[in-house]
Design an enzyme around this catalytic site. Structure first.
Site, PDB file in Angstrom:
ATOM      1  N   HIS A  51       0.835  -1.215   0.000  1.00 22.24           N
ATOM      2  CA  HIS A  51       0.000   0.000   0.000  1.00 22.24           C
ATOM      3  C   HIS A  51       0.866   1.260   0.000  1.00 22.24           C
ATOM      4  O   HIS A  51       1.965   1.297   0.535  1.00 22.24           O
ATOM      5  CB  HIS A  51      -1.061  -0.017   1.096  1.00 22.24           C
ATOM      6  N   GLU A  72      -4.980   2.237   2.667  1.00 15.24           N
ATOM      7  CA  GLU A  72      -4.985   1.051   3.533  1.00 15.24           C
ATOM      8  C   GLU A  72      -5.158   1.445   4.985  1.00 15.24           C
ATOM      9  O   GLU A  72      -5.845   0.776   5.761  1.00 15.24           O
ATOM     10  CB  GLU A  72      -3.670   0.273   3.353  1.00 15.24           C
ATOM     11  N   GLU A  73      -4.518   2.558   5.353  1.00 11.97           N
ATOM     12  CA  GLU A  73      -4.421   2.919   6.773  1.00 11.97           C
ATOM     13  C   GLU A  73      -5.766   3.272   7.406  1.00 11.97           C
ATOM     14  O   GLU A  73      -5.883   3.317   8.620  1.00 11.97           O
ATOM     15  CB  GLU A  73      -3.430   4.076   6.961  1.00 11.97           C
ATOM     16  N   ASP A 131       2.987  -6.434   3.673  1.00 10.09           N
ATOM     17  CA  ASP A 131       2.845  -5.272   4.545  1.00 10.09           C
ATOM     18  C   ASP A 131       3.901  -5.425   5.634  1.00 10.09           C
ATOM     19  O   ASP A 131       4.731  -6.339   5.564  1.00 10.09           O
ATOM     20  CB  ASP A 131       1.421  -5.221   5.136  1.00 10.09           C
ATOM     21  N   HIS A 157       4.257   3.083  13.160  1.00  9.16           N
ATOM     22  CA  HIS A 157       3.501   4.341  13.242  1.00  9.16           C
ATOM     23  C   HIS A 157       4.219   5.417  14.071  1.00  9.16           C
ATOM     24  O   HIS A 157       3.591   6.366  14.537  1.00  9.16           O
ATOM     25  CB  HIS A 157       2.068   4.121  13.741  1.00  9.16           C
TER      26      HIS A 157
HETATM   27 ZN   LIG Z   1       0.144   1.133   9.106  1.00  7.09          ZN
END
Ligand SMILES: [Zn+2]
Length: 362
Positions: free
Chosen positions: A71, A217-218, A240, A327
């Site tokens: 992504h 995606e997030e 991912d 993150h």
């Molecule tokens: Zn993420």
């Protein structure tokens, strides 16, 4: 393909440029253009969709279609409220972490270009040490150096502007890549490298290959949900990032045991098609590619779910890259793992035949 080094100077230059470009969820197209430029020599054509997902296609005429996917978006913030004093309160665009915000610089994306800001925080001297307040969504705020709301607005900042961190690519101790947005810029990078290797090694695939860089995606796998209906693939190999669980304060009984430097992580989950996953594992074993295992109850939380549960069911697998500090602005991965994910996807593609159903009943 042998274990010889895969990443070239040219690929590293691309990774750096691609990472350093901000591509917040909903605003991925400049990054997609960089990615398509890099991928162009290795594919026959491209598909793009309304929301910005980009797909490089090899053998577009083939009936049997295999997706490899990452992504393209990164977590960010939205400007939500500007106070009369000219301070900015934010809401999340993806799973942005309130705990890391204080004292960070930010880039606010406006029509006039980037406006710089800082997440301020009360000085240690002015806080009551008997009741320390942790940073939370409702107490973190951005200061753009303006005296009031009118001055903020004059800079071009308004409600709805997206905000990213300016942190750029760095190498730590020779073989650790550190940056914001390695989740999942590295996924798009790795699938592009697979296409490059297929091209350079003159491998002809018996099926259509759809190198897919999905948006959004997030905030809930939205780009993958859209593009899987367009492609209608037979197989999806999704990549991912997943957690390195060996750093402090992570409970392995809950999160499992996976770490950077020990190889790609192969998922077990209802959305993962067992026969296809066994093919990936057999490929890793045959080619002596190290790998780790991870289990997920119910959802994988990745685009795997979106592909698996589309079009009446698409055989899907998840190959993850272990990562530390997800993150945050210092997401960290191991160069060896990046190369081994690329090898595993590449070798797996060479181990899939045209028309395979992966049916449990044949
Ligand atoms: Zn993420």
């Amino acid at each position: 393909m042998s274990a010889k080094k895969i990443l070239t100077k040219k690929s590293m230059d691309f990774l750096e440029k691609y990472l350093n470009n901000a591509a917040p969820t909903g605003y991925e197209w400049e990054g997609q253009k960089l990615w398509m430029d890099y991928l162009k020599p290795y594919v026959d054509t491209f598909i793009t969709d309304t929301y910005g997902t980009a797909v490089g296609v090899i053998n577009p005429e083939a009936k049997y279609k295999v997706v490899i996917e990452g992504h393209s978006d990164e977590i960010s913030w939205y400007v939500n409220y500007i106070t009369d004093d000219g301070l900015i309160y934010v809401i999340r665009n993806g799973g942005s972490d309130h705990q890391i915000a204080p004292s960070k610089w930010v880039n606010i994306h406006t029509k006039k270009g980037i406006v710089k800001g800082i997440f301020g925080w009360p000085a240690i001297h002015t806080r009551d040490s008997s009741k320390e307040e942790p940073p939370k969504l409702d107490n973190i705020f951005i200061d753009v150096g303006a005296k009031d709301k009118a001055e903020v607005e004059k800079l071009g900042v308004h409600v709805g502007c997206v905000i990213t961190y300016p942190d750029t690519f760095q190498v730590l101790n020779g073989n650790k890549f550190v940056c914001r947005a390695i989740d999942n810029r590295v996924g798009g990078f790795m699938i592009a490298e697979v296409a490059r290797l297929l091209h350079e090694n003159k491998k002809k695939l018996p099926f259509g290959l759809y190198i897919t860089n999905a948006v959004q995606e997030e905030i809930g796998l939205r780009g993958a949900e859209m593009i899987t209906q367009t492609i209608k693939p037979n197989i999806a190999i999704v990549t991912d990032v997943c957690h390195d669980t060996t750093t402090p304060m992570i409970e392995k009984k809950k999160q499992g045991h996976t770490l950077i430097g020990a190889g790609p992580v192969i998922s077990y989950a209802p959305a993962v098609q067992n026969k296809l996953r066994e093919r990936i594992i057999e490929t890793a074993e045959t080619n002596q590619i190290p790998f780790q295992r991870m289990a997920a109850s119910r959802y994988t939380g990745t685009d795997t779910d979106a592909f698996a549960y589309s079009n009446g069911g698409v055989a899907s697998v998840l190959i993850s890259l272990p990562l530390r500090y997800m993150h945050t602005t210092v997401e960290t991965v191991h160069r060896d793992d990046v190369e081994n994910v690329i090898r595993l996807i590449y070798e797996s593609l060479l181990n899939i035949k045209d028309g395979e159903t992966f049916s449990y009943f044949e």
